[in-house]
Design a protein around this motif. Sequence first.
Motif, PDB file in Angstrom:
ATOM      1  N   ILE A 136     -31.938   7.956   6.445  1.00 41.29           N
ATOM      2  CA  ILE A 136     -32.951   7.822   7.494  1.00 41.29           C
ATOM      3  C   ILE A 136     -33.418   9.194   7.977  1.00 41.29           C
ATOM      4  O   ILE A 136     -34.613   9.420   8.179  1.00 41.29           O
ATOM      5  CB  ILE A 136     -32.400   6.977   8.656  1.00 41.29           C
ATOM      6  CG1 ILE A 136     -32.190   5.522   8.194  1.00 41.29           C
ATOM      7  CG2 ILE A 136     -33.333   7.020   9.866  1.00 41.29           C
ATOM      8  CD1 ILE A 136     -31.444   4.651   9.186  1.00 41.29           C
ATOM      9  N   PHE A 140     -37.489   9.890   7.501  1.00 40.44           N
ATOM     10  CA  PHE A 140     -38.392   9.702   8.639  1.00 40.44           C
ATOM     11  C   PHE A 140     -38.886  10.974   9.315  1.00 40.44           C
ATOM     12  O   PHE A 140     -40.036  10.995   9.792  1.00 40.44           O
ATOM     13  CB  PHE A 140     -37.784   8.712   9.624  1.00 40.44           C
ATOM     14  CG  PHE A 140     -37.838   7.314   9.082  1.00 40.44           C
ATOM     15  CD1 PHE A 140     -39.004   6.562   9.190  1.00 40.44           C
ATOM     16  CD2 PHE A 140     -36.763   6.760   8.405  1.00 40.44           C
ATOM     17  CE1 PHE A 140     -39.086   5.288   8.658  1.00 40.44           C
ATOM     18  CE2 PHE A 140     -36.835   5.493   7.862  1.00 40.44           C
ATOM     19  CZ  PHE A 140     -38.005   4.754   7.989  1.00 40.44           C
ATOM     20  N   MET A 225     -38.031   2.042  11.014  1.00 43.31           N
ATOM     21  CA  MET A 225     -36.672   2.596  11.044  1.00 43.31           C
ATOM     22  C   MET A 225     -35.649   1.498  11.329  1.00 43.31           C
ATOM     23  O   MET A 225     -34.585   1.460  10.710  1.00 43.31           O
ATOM     24  CB  MET A 225     -36.595   3.701  12.096  1.00 43.31           C
ATOM     25  CG  MET A 225     -37.414   4.937  11.747  1.00 43.31           C
ATOM     26  SD  MET A 225     -37.498   6.149  13.096  1.00 43.31           S
ATOM     27  CE  MET A 225     -35.800   6.735  13.143  1.00 43.31           C
ATOM     28  N   ILE A 265     -35.295   4.879  18.207  1.00 44.42           N
ATOM     29  CA  ILE A 265     -35.833   3.601  17.726  1.00 44.42           C
ATOM     30  C   ILE A 265     -36.205   2.698  18.904  1.00 44.42           C
ATOM     31  O   ILE A 265     -37.309   2.142  18.954  1.00 44.42           O
ATOM     32  CB  ILE A 265     -34.817   2.900  16.797  1.00 44.42           C
ATOM     33  CG1 ILE A 265     -34.670   3.679  15.484  1.00 44.42           C
ATOM     34  CG2 ILE A 265     -35.241   1.454  16.528  1.00 44.42           C
ATOM     35  CD1 ILE A 265     -33.555   3.177  14.581  1.00 44.42           C
TER      36      ILE A 265
END
Length: 314
Positions: A136, A140, A225, A265
Amino acid sequence: MEYSRDSLPPGTVIDCYSIIKVIGSGGFSLIYLAADEDTQDQVVIKEHLPKKLAVRDEHMQVQIREDSLRESFNSGRKLFYQEVKALATLRHPNIVNVRTFFLANNTSYLVMDYEHGKNLGSYIKKRKGYLSTTFIMTVFPAVLDALNLIHSQGKLHLDIKPSNIHLRPGGDPLLLDFGAVHQFPTTRSRQSAQVVTPGFAPVEQYYSSGYVGPWSDVYAMGATMRACIEGKPPPSAIERHAKDQMKPATEMFKRRYPAHLLEVIDWAMEVDPLLRPQDAGTMLDALVEYKGRPFETNSSEPEQNKEQAKENDV
């Protein structure tokens, strides 16, 4: 005679490109792998062929199904041109590179570089979520940096989701599909229709009166995400707006992921646009600096997040 939305057969030559095979399709287009006949480079070609509006005849020409659909077809073609124009002005290592654009067979074609790799949406389904923190934090920040460039040029992507992120070898991402790109609106009135993907589109994209902005792309990034962790799309923003029953990521996944990541998130996925990071740059900074969501009452929180993140990355 009955016609269908048949793809161009392998070996068909359009412009200077030879079709190899179909590699994707959507409601408005077909995607081909092709070869440049001069250089033999492999390319990706996107053909404007809306499923509900047009068909291909026996001469491979695209025909509108009926005259009453002509206006809708032309509107879709304008969006296709819009994608070309947007991509022509965006140069970033994590944004797909456009080679050229041409007209043929009564429709439009967009030619892009071909990149080896896999689709994030397919990868999430295959792995059933729980992608690693390292993964991740590789993917991202790069996508957010690309999105920050888009926002800095006064544009919005408005269709960010796992299927629009391509993963090159090593997890190096590529942001795809700019067909929904819009300029920043300057007023809340007379918003044009938006592309809406349930689970990833924020609530303001569902309504013509909704005021979209960089914060709208931020919501979609947070949802993407979360899908990497949960293995499925989040509940739709409409459902959440009516009654939010989605548990915060900081509660559901706190034993598997660092606090700063989960906070970002949840922050990005606030139903109220005013409560989210207001642009990709702010979200990127919170993610890569291990800041998480800002807490006015606890100045030591970012440092605690940073230490926990380092432990989880090991």
